[in-house]
Scaffold this motif. Structure first.
Motif, mmCIF file in Angstrom:
data_model
loop_
_atom_site.group_PDB
_atom_site.id
_atom_site.type_symbol
_atom_site.label_atom_id
_atom_site.label_comp_id
_atom_site.label_asym_id
_atom_site.label_seq_id
_atom_site.Cartn_x
_atom_site.Cartn_y
_atom_site.Cartn_z
ATOM 1 N N TRP A 143 37.999 -22.607 -116.113
ATOM 2 C CA TRP A 143 38.092 -22.878 -114.677
ATOM 3 C C TRP A 143 36.978 -23.788 -114.188
ATOM 4 O O TRP A 143 37.135 -24.489 -113.189
ATOM 5 C CB TRP A 143 38.064 -21.558 -113.898
ATOM 6 C CG TRP A 143 39.379 -20.849 -113.918
ATOM 7 C CD1 TRP A 143 39.837 -19.979 -114.859
ATOM 8 C CD2 TRP A 143 40.425 -20.985 -112.944
ATOM 9 N NE1 TRP A 143 41.101 -19.549 -114.541
ATOM 10 C CE2 TRP A 143 41.483 -20.145 -113.368
ATOM 11 C CE3 TRP A 143 40.559 -21.709 -111.764
ATOM 12 C CZ2 TRP A 143 42.671 -20.036 -112.652
ATOM 13 C CZ3 TRP A 143 41.736 -21.594 -111.041
ATOM 14 C CH2 TRP A 143 42.773 -20.768 -111.485
ATOM 15 N N CYS A 184 37.997 -15.118 -116.318
ATOM 16 C CA CYS A 184 38.979 -16.125 -116.731
ATOM 17 C C CYS A 184 40.368 -15.882 -116.138
ATOM 18 O O CYS A 184 41.309 -16.600 -116.456
ATOM 19 C CB CYS A 184 39.069 -16.174 -118.259
ATOM 20 S SG CYS A 184 37.597 -16.883 -119.044
ATOM 21 N N PRO A 472 44.421 -22.077 -115.653
ATOM 22 C CA PRO A 472 43.277 -22.880 -115.199
ATOM 23 C C PRO A 472 43.638 -24.358 -115.162
ATOM 24 O O PRO A 472 44.756 -24.744 -115.520
ATOM 25 C CB PRO A 472 42.216 -22.568 -116.255
ATOM 26 C CG PRO A 472 42.981 -22.182 -117.470
ATOM 27 C CD PRO A 472 44.206 -21.491 -116.978
#
Length: 480
Positions: A143, A184, A472
């Motif tokens: 990210w 995450c 992401p």
């Protein structure tokens, strides 16, 4: 098919012939070598072994032979977990080894048809929330490459979030699965102590036969359904115990969200939570209530505060010390004699350690009383979103939480408190934080050995659209 699709979707695609196991494996290997390389998540790759295993799955499918529940799914394995023929480490060159046999968790994954792609990065001694070491360097968050993907399973979480693997394993003593999953944006499950064998994990001694009494190991995944599926593969007795012991986990208490009894816990005097984490947990609680769940406050938590955090730290040290060499222990004794209170925990007496284990069981009993009236407890998995690396890609010594400057290790304190009762914890992604835009994670706690209930609540919430994995930025992903 995007490699960040769910494992369930990939299994369906292989079943219909849309994609073969070899093609799926090649796509993941390409992702590791291509856009995923910048993450430094997968530190050992075995393309020949992976493609050979995938070809066997395709041959079995073509011949009509029985297939495992996870047949053809490409997976990675945390570097501290033994996978036969591949090196294992806990971030140190001095005791890195090539595994002769699979850890029970890896053996179970392979037996169900998983294709092992390679190993994922960890911090030295598995002792940091930043997965960086002198062997392989630092793993970064898909990210935001200036931030940590968590520890000690940060390579695993980054790999799964970025679509480099369908699942990976997270050992969890003090949040080593739950913090990386949260940072995450993943689902994950830290099982009840003893529900999944943790043999074959460093820094436990090579060939060690003792099951750890404090830590656990479970899966990361991109969906609640995948998390439950992989967890069912991992559950069960192993090693010497398997000769006579069998694990019979009870069925989930909840089959509909409208039947779920959820207690919310976001306050502890010694475990601050930042505003966006608190807001995300509370927002999920509101969505559960809107879906018909009975949502209440956990007004009298059975654990909490500095005394219980110190108890867990002693339990943690009593487990970790079993992996020390004589030199490691001697060095810790020197530090303890110099007044280092943390080092002194590693030299505690047998009398003290046994009393602490009794206190651990007492915490389990107190939690059992709570779960007589609720099905799951919803609480933060960590105090804040992913922390930043220093410019040298090392872990900072302190971080900001709710306006306070705290030691970096405190980001694990919510995991420590919830682990004290040996409870199962299913991590759920709660979406981007209102301030940072980074993933925020919560955890659904269940009663000891009632693992299927928090897994079921997560799956039902996912099916109702209350939770979902968000991939992401595309720079760290690859498409099939």
């Amino acid at each position: 098919m995007d490699t960040t699709a769910t494992g369930t979707a990939m299994l369906a695609a292989m079943a219909t012939g849309e994609v073969s196991a070899v093609e799926l494996t090649r796509a993941h290997l390409d992702a590791i070598a291509g856009p995923g390389a910048a993450l430094n998540a997968v530190v050992v790759v075995d393309p020949e072994g992976a493609l050979a295993a995938a070809a066997r799955v395709d041959a079995d499918r073509a011949a009509g032979r029985p297939l495992g529940r996870l047949a053809g799914l490409p997976v990675t394995v945390k570097d501290s977990v033994d996978a036969a023929g591949l090196p294992s480490s806990h971030g140190r060159a001095v005791d890195r080894r090539v595994a002769d046999v699979d850890a029970p968790t890896v053996r179970r994954l392979r037996a169900e048809g998983c294709v092992v792609l390679g190993k994922t990065n960890v911090p030295e001694w598995l002792a940091s929330m930043h997965s960086a070491n002198g062997l392989f360097g630092a793993t970064v968050n898909p990210w935001d490459p200036t931030r940590s993907s968590g520890g000690s399973s940060g390579g695993a979480s980054a790999a799964v979030a970025a679509g480099l693997a369908v699942t990976d394993l997270g050992s969890d003593l003090a949040g080593s699965l739950r913090v990386p999953a949260s940072w995450c944006g993943l689902f994950g499950h830290r099982p009840s102590n003893g529900a999944v064998s943790k043999l074959g994990n460093m820094p436990w001694p090579t060939g060690g036969l003792l099951e750890p009494l404090v830590s656990a190991i479970g899966p990361f995944a991109r969906s609640a359904a995948d998390t439950a599926l992989v967890s069912e593969v991992l559950f069960g007795a192993d090693g010497l115990d398997a000769a006579g012991w069998q694990l019979h986990l009870p069925p989930a208490r909840v089959t509909r969200l409208a039947d779920a009894r959820v207690a919310v816990w976001t306050d502890d005097p010694d475990c601050p939570v930042d505003a966006e984490t608190r807001a995300a947990v509370r927002g999920f609680a509101d969505r559960l209530a809107d879906a018909g769940a009975v949502v209440t406050e956990l007004t009298a938590p059975p654990v909490g505060g500095a005394v219980d955090l110190e108890l867990f730290q002693r339990l943690q040290a009593a487990e970790v010390v079993h992996g020390f060499s004589a030199d490691d222990l001697a060095a810790m004794a020197v530090r303890a004699e110099a007044g280092d209170a943390v080092a002194a925990r590693y030299g505690q007496s047998v009398w003290s350690a046994l009393r602490d284990l009794e206190a651990q069981r007492a915490a389990t009993a107190r939690w059992a009383a709570v779960f007589a009236d609720v099905d799951v407890v919803l609480c933060p998995a960590t105090s804040r979103v992913a922390t930043s690396y220093t410019p040298e890609l090392t872990a900072p010594e302190h971080v900001a939480v709710d306006g306070r400057r705290l030691p970096i290790d405190t980001v694990s304190d919510w995991s420590r408190l919830s682990s004290l009762g040996r409870l199962p914890a299913t991590v759920v992604p709660l979406g981007p934080g209102m301030r940072s835009g980074l993933p925020v994670g919560g955890q659904l706690l269940g009663a000891y050995l009632d693992d299927r209930t928090p897994l079921a609540v997560a799956r039902l919430a996912e099916e109702a659209g209350l939770l979902r994995f968000v991939a992401p930025p595309a720079r760290s992903r690859a498409a099939l």
